[in-house]
Scaffold this motif. Structure first.
Motif, PDB file in Angstrom:
ATOM      1  N   HIS A 604      43.406  39.777  42.331  1.00  0.00           N
ATOM      2  CA  HIS A 604      42.049  39.334  42.016  1.00  0.00           C
ATOM      3  C   HIS A 604      41.176  40.569  41.853  1.00  0.00           C
ATOM      4  O   HIS A 604      40.654  41.108  42.844  1.00  0.00           O
ATOM      5  CB  HIS A 604      41.498  38.428  43.122  1.00  0.00           C
ATOM      6  CG  HIS A 604      42.385  37.256  43.435  1.00  0.00           C
ATOM      7  ND1 HIS A 604      43.457  37.344  44.302  1.00  0.00           N
ATOM      8  CD2 HIS A 604      42.362  35.968  42.984  1.00  0.00           C
ATOM      9  CE1 HIS A 604      44.050  36.166  44.394  1.00  0.00           C
ATOM     10  NE2 HIS A 604      43.403  35.313  43.596  1.00  0.00           N
ATOM     11  N   PRO A 605      41.017  41.064  40.638  1.00  0.00           N
ATOM     12  CA  PRO A 605      40.292  42.335  40.427  1.00  0.00           C
ATOM     13  C   PRO A 605      38.876  42.324  40.969  1.00  0.00           C
ATOM     14  O   PRO A 605      38.426  43.302  41.565  1.00  0.00           O
ATOM     15  CB  PRO A 605      40.321  42.496  38.904  1.00  0.00           C
ATOM     16  CG  PRO A 605      41.487  41.677  38.447  1.00  0.00           C
ATOM     17  CD  PRO A 605      41.560  40.522  39.384  1.00  0.00           C
ATOM     18  N   TRP A 606      38.166  41.236  40.771  1.00  0.00           N
ATOM     19  CA  TRP A 606      36.771  41.215  41.218  1.00  0.00           C
ATOM     20  C   TRP A 606      36.689  41.236  42.741  1.00  0.00           C
ATOM     21  O   TRP A 606      35.828  41.918  43.314  1.00  0.00           O
ATOM     22  CB  TRP A 606      36.062  39.974  40.674  1.00  0.00           C
ATOM     23  CG  TRP A 606      35.842  40.045  39.205  1.00  0.00           C
ATOM     24  CD1 TRP A 606      36.507  39.357  38.229  1.00  0.00           C
ATOM     25  CD2 TRP A 606      34.893  40.882  38.533  1.00  0.00           C
ATOM     26  NE1 TRP A 606      36.033  39.697  36.988  1.00  0.00           N
ATOM     27  CE2 TRP A 606      35.040  40.638  37.140  1.00  0.00           C
ATOM     28  CE3 TRP A 606      33.946  41.805  38.954  1.00  0.00           C
ATOM     29  CZ2 TRP A 606      34.267  41.289  36.186  1.00  0.00           C
ATOM     30  CZ3 TRP A 606      33.182  42.460  38.003  1.00  0.00           C
ATOM     31  CH2 TRP A 606      33.341  42.197  36.639  1.00  0.00           C
ATOM     32  N   LEU A 607      37.586  40.519  43.396  1.00  0.00           N
ATOM     33  CA  LEU A 607      37.584  40.532  44.857  1.00  0.00           C
ATOM     34  C   LEU A 607      37.982  41.909  45.376  1.00  0.00           C
ATOM     35  O   LEU A 607      37.422  42.405  46.366  1.00  0.00           O
ATOM     36  CB  LEU A 607      38.539  39.460  45.384  1.00  0.00           C
ATOM     37  CG  LEU A 607      38.537  39.235  46.900  1.00  0.00           C
ATOM     38  CD1 LEU A 607      37.151  38.853  47.386  1.00  0.00           C
ATOM     39  CD2 LEU A 607      39.551  38.139  47.265  1.00  0.00           C
ATOM     40  N   SER A 608      38.932  42.557  44.707  1.00  0.00           N
ATOM     41  CA  SER A 608      39.327  43.920  45.098  1.00  0.00           C
ATOM     42  C   SER A 608      38.165  44.890  44.947  1.00  0.00           C
ATOM     43  O   SER A 608      37.926  45.746  45.808  1.00  0.00           O
ATOM     44  CB  SER A 608      40.506  44.379  44.241  1.00  0.00           C
ATOM     45  OG  SER A 608      41.614  43.518  44.411  1.00  0.00           O
ATOM     46  N   ALA A 609      37.434  44.758  43.826  1.00  0.00           N
ATOM     47  CA  ALA A 609      36.280  45.634  43.610  1.00  0.00           C
ATOM     48  C   ALA A 609      35.213  45.408  44.669  1.00  0.00           C
ATOM     49  O   ALA A 609      34.579  46.358  45.149  1.00  0.00           O
ATOM     50  CB  ALA A 609      35.712  45.403  42.217  1.00  0.00           C
ATOM     51  N   ALA A 610      35.005  44.155  45.066  1.00  0.00           N
ATOM     52  CA  ALA A 610      34.008  43.862  46.102  1.00  0.00           C
ATOM     53  C   ALA A 610      34.412  44.478  47.437  1.00  0.00           C
ATOM     54  O   ALA A 610      33.580  45.059  48.150  1.00  0.00           O
ATOM     55  CB  ALA A 610      33.826  42.353  46.238  1.00  0.00           C
TER      56      ALA A 610
END
Length: 915
Positions: A604-610
């Motif tokens: 989950h790229p967005w969750l990783s970025a968060a």
């Protein structure tokens, strides 16, 4: 050079059985130069290596009868297993004649017995037992060196003897450390072996006992020749007279000395030496044998590298010899601490990375060493593969001599020699068996490595790079991470994952910036190392060229130092963690959990970025965000007392981003971190109340990255070494230094802050008799910040406190709002001064679990009895006093408020940041 099978592939034919993977076209002009497919990891040598490692670590100080019993049991059981395996693997065959006169085999006797299909299990177990026995035996013999001969008995009785010893390590300076108010000066330390010892009875004994030697500064100080002497020290008559520190540092391994001194028992944690020799400055050893030729050559190379780096900026001058040959003699303590806080210390200790870079220049990438497309200087010069392996072996041995046989160097050299042997013989190689074989051979050769944290970290990091890093790199690349970035990120993360639990056992702290700092430093390691080795090689031949190469190497080296300092100064660079093996096990379990969760997060790229953003904010802790979330720094703060351990560091707010710093504490990293958390970027004045180390040793942390207007000190220049340290720091940063004078008034922040110097008087600056001159000469200030008064007493003792009370300025002084209690709240306080000042808030700076008992319970009780609310850094952490227009009440710990009973005095609030 290609193997027979490789030649067949190039020609399109194969002499072996049909294999689609081998016979498939490679798409290259010459075909695939290395078609053999790698199978599963070869782990057969891992159990024997671990068995030898574990038994060696246990047997070094075990009772001899236990070691003998364990060795006998292991050998007997292994022998029985091998004999049984031999009988079952090669049964007796009975041949009988049949009716036709032919021979036939009896099926009942020639049939395979149970266990024949897996015969190597017994051999593997027997190999583990034999290696365990060998490790225990070798450790017992090496451990006996600490108890045999006359040296241990002489050390127990602190006897004096004439000693002949052989130097076995490079001399090095111990790190200066702050012990209470004093900075312990560095001394020269070296490892040696006693060859002959002649005690008072005149009976000479020949032995081979490892000892640790400490040498003090010579009475004559530095000589006209710089104290360096000749390579390996002088001999004969040249040895007369006391030795300077530089002359001790010029000694080389294999030098033999004779000195008469007293022996002492080692410290409990010193498990590799039988005694300690302390050679005082007035004693002069005699060099009876100069170092060997290889050591003299290595000494010239190392000395040439130091000379070539003399004109570089301070960080590059200190770090470049460490990066190349592990020479950290110039690295200042605060920079070494920054490397430790960011887990970059492996760059200061020569490791496999250095040897890999050297060999890669010769043979190119190791994976291509046996292929037709091999790279490096050797194929370009037309050197055959076997000759290349021999040259690589010579380079490896030279690398060990020049860089010294430290644990990481030995591990890297052993792995490199085994890999070169595989390359030269053309046999299939794997780095995992090479690592296991290196561990096994080194532990048998030097069992003390089994207890070396550096050796353990080196092996763990190498194993992680060989096993975890490739898999993690592939996983990153599957998620569209660029290949080079994926490899670097996987290597840093894998090494950190397996090494962090061991570091937590030792340091009781976990670095949160280790991976990003290692990634940022990685881009500079290769150019710095290559240019550094070029400097090392050219310095004895053409010094101007070496200086030019060193100047080029200074750029990436300074980059690495900046990364370490910046990472260590971040407020959230690390977190305290339980020490010991329980803490290490807990961190290992937490690391496994993070890895398992991280695998799912990567989907989950967005969750990783968060999550990455949250981690970044936790590390950087920008003041606006921490003020909102944690209440630190509190809005409207007037004064702040930093938690710097057993020492003093107070900050007086002087406008937006500015603060006057009174004392700098004992640790540069801690005071720098405190100032960063307060958002202080400009310091109009640094005022050092006196020159004790717990007040001035942290000065480099205050000066780092900030605009500092001036430094002011007391007139009592004692201790001289610390006063000289302050002057040197000021001169290096081009900051003017002045002396505080009683009656002087100054202001800052556009009038928001002003202060008056109350002490010392002219008599107290140097002529006032006192039991503790530096303490009683502490600069005492009365500061006012927007209606709030603060009295800072430094470390005044009762005699000076009573003298201060008699001065006209203090006699007319009304009660103060805040008191910085003198001398860390010690029991020696003048009750009259406490009654006269009548503070509403009392701030005490003391270190947790300090050995002085600060603050004294009776001092705290006296302050509370006088109506003061007491705050202390050892329990409350950093403390900030908020004025009447301050913002939110309290801090992370809940805070508290103090006000006067009649309502005339301003209401004060206190915010604390727990340690």
């Amino acid at each position: 050079m290609r193997s027979r099978r490789q030649t067949a592939v190039v020609s399109g034919a194969s002499t072996g059985p049909p294999d689609a993977a081998v016979r498939a076209p490679s798409g290259r002009r010459l075909g695939d130069a290395h078609p053999c497919q790698e199978g599963p990891l070869d782990l057969r040598l891992v159990p024997p290596a671990l068995a030898a490692w574990g038994t060696a670590a246990l047997a070094l100080d075990a009772p001899p009868r236990w070691v003998i019993a364990a060795v006998v049991v292991c050998v007997v059981v292994a022998a029985v297993m091998l004999v049984t395996w031999t009988v079952r693997a090669h049964p007796v065959r009975t041949v009988r004649a049949d009716a036709a006169g032919g021979a036939r085999q009896d099926a009942s006797e020639g049939a395979q017995v149970p266990g024949w299909r897996q015969p190597w299990r017994r051999v593997s177990v027997a190999a583990v037992l034999l290696c365990a026995a060998a490790g225990a035996g070798s450790a017992a013999l090496h451990g006996a060196d600490l108890y045999r001969g006359p040296v241990p008995a002489l050390a127990r009785h602190y006897a004096e003897a004439e000693i002949e010893l052989e130097v076995t390590s490079d001399p090095r300076l111990t790190r200066p450390r702050v012990t209470g108010a004093h900075a312990v000066p560095p001394s020269v330390m070296l490892e040696a072996e006693i060859i002959r010892v002649t005690p008072a009875d005149g009976k000479t004994s020949v032995t081979r006992t490892p000892v640790l030697v400490f040498a003090g500064e010579g009475e004559e100080g530095e000589r006209a020749d710089g104290g360096r002497g000749r390579e390996g020290g002088a001999g004969g008559e040249d040895s007369a007279g006391p030795w300077s520190r530089a002359r001790w540092l010029a000694l080389l391994p294999s030098t033999r000395l004779r000195v008469r001194t007293a022996l002492a028992p080692p410290l409990p944690e010193s498990d590799r030496v039988a005694a300690v020799l302390r050679v005082e400055g007035g004693q002069a050893p005699r060099v009876i044998e100069t170092p060997s030729g290889p050591q003299r050559l290595a000494g010239r190379l190392r000395g040439g590298l130091r000379e070539a780096t003399d004109g570089l900026p301070p960080d590059a001058r200190a770090l470049l010899p460490g990066l190349v040959v592990g020479d950290t003699s110039r690295v200042p303590p605060e920079l070494e601490e920054a490397f430790r806080a960011t887990d970059l210390t492996h760059l200061l200790a020569v490791s496999g990375a250095n040897l890999t870079i050297v060999l890669a220049l010769l043979i190119g990438p190791p994976g291509l060493a046996q292929r037709a497309e091999r790279r490096g200087l050797a194929p370009r010069l037309g050197i055959p593969l076997r000759a290349t392996a021999l040259i690589g072996g010579a380079l490896t041995l030279g690398f060990v001599i020049v860089c010294r046989p430290d644990p990481s160097v030995l591990r890297a050299a052993a792995c490199g020699l085994i890999a070169l042997l595989a390359i030269g013989t053309g046999r299939r190689r794997s780095l995992i068996p090479a690592l296991a074989a290196a561990v096994l051979l080194l532990v048998l050769y030097d069992p003390w490595l089994a207890r070396s944290p550096g050796f353990l970290l080196s092996v763990l990091a190498t194993g992680a790079l060989l096993t975890l890093a490739p898999r993690w790199s592939a996983a990153f690349q599957r998620r569209r991470v660029p290949p080079r970035l994926a490899e670097a990120l996987a290597a840093a993360a894998a090494a950190q994952a397996v090494c962090a639990p061991v570091v937590a056992v030792i340091a009781a702290r976990v670095s949160l910036v280790a991976v990003p700092c290692n990634l940022l430093a990685e881009v500079a390691v290769v150019p710095a190392t290559v240019l550094g080795f070029a400097t090392l090689a050219t310095a004895p031949l053409v010094m101007p060229v070496a200086k030019c190469l060193a100047w080029c190497a200074s750029w990436p080296t300074s980059w690495i130092a900046d990364i370490a300092r910046t990472g260590a100064a971040l407020p959230g660079s690390g977190v305290d963690w339980p020490g010991g093996w329980r803490g290490g096990l807990l961190l290992a379990l937490a690391t496994v959990g993070v890895v398992l969760v991280g695998r799912k997060l990567l989907r989950h790229p967005w969750l990783s970025a968060a999550c990455a953003l949250l981690l970044l904010l936790a590390i950087v802790q920008p003041p606006p965000l921490t003020r909102v979330i944690a209440g630190w720094p509190p809005a409207g703060w007037r004064f702040a007392m930093c938690d710097v351990g057993q020492g003093d560091a107070t900050v007086l707010a002087a406008g937006d981003g500015a603060g006057v710093v009174v004392d700098a504490g004992p640790d540069p990293v801690l005071v720098d971190r405190c100032l960063r958390s307060l958002g202080v970027t400009r310091v109009p004045l640094v005022l050092l109340t006196h020159f004790h180390a717990d007040h001035v040793a942290g000065l480099p942390g205050v000066l780092r990255g900030r605009s500092v207007g001036a430094i002011q000190t007391t007139g009592y220049q004692d201790p001289p070494a610390q006063a000289r340290f302050v002057r040197e720091q000021a001169a290096a940063h081009r900051i003017p230094v002045s002396r505080a004078v009683a009656g002087e008034r100054r202001r800052a922040g556009g009038g928001a802050l002003d202060w008056q110097v109350l002490w010392p008087t002219a008599e107290g600056s140097g002529r006032m008799p006192a039991p503790d001159g530096p303490n009683d000469a502490s600069v005492t200030l009365l500061a006012r910040a927007r209606g709030v008064t603060l009295l800072l007493l430094g470390d005044l003792e009762p005699p000076a406190q009573r003298a201060l009370l008699r001065t006209p300025a203090v006699a007319a002084l009304p009660p103060v709002d805040v008191l910085k209690v003198a001398h860390h709240g010690s029991a020696y306080q003048d009750p009259g001064l406490l009654r006269r000042t009548a503070p509403r808030l009392a701030l005490i700076s003391a270190g947790r679990d300090n050995s002085y008992g600060h603050p004294a319970p009776r001092t705290v009780a006296a302050l509370r009895a006088g109506g003061a609310e007491v705050f202390r850094t050892d329990t409350d952490g950093s403390i900030a006093v908020i004025g009447p227009t301050g913002g939110p009440t309290g801090g992370p710990s809940g805070g508290s408020a103090a006000g006067s009973a009649d309502g005339a005095a301003p209401v004060l609030e206190v915010a604390t940041r727990p340690p």
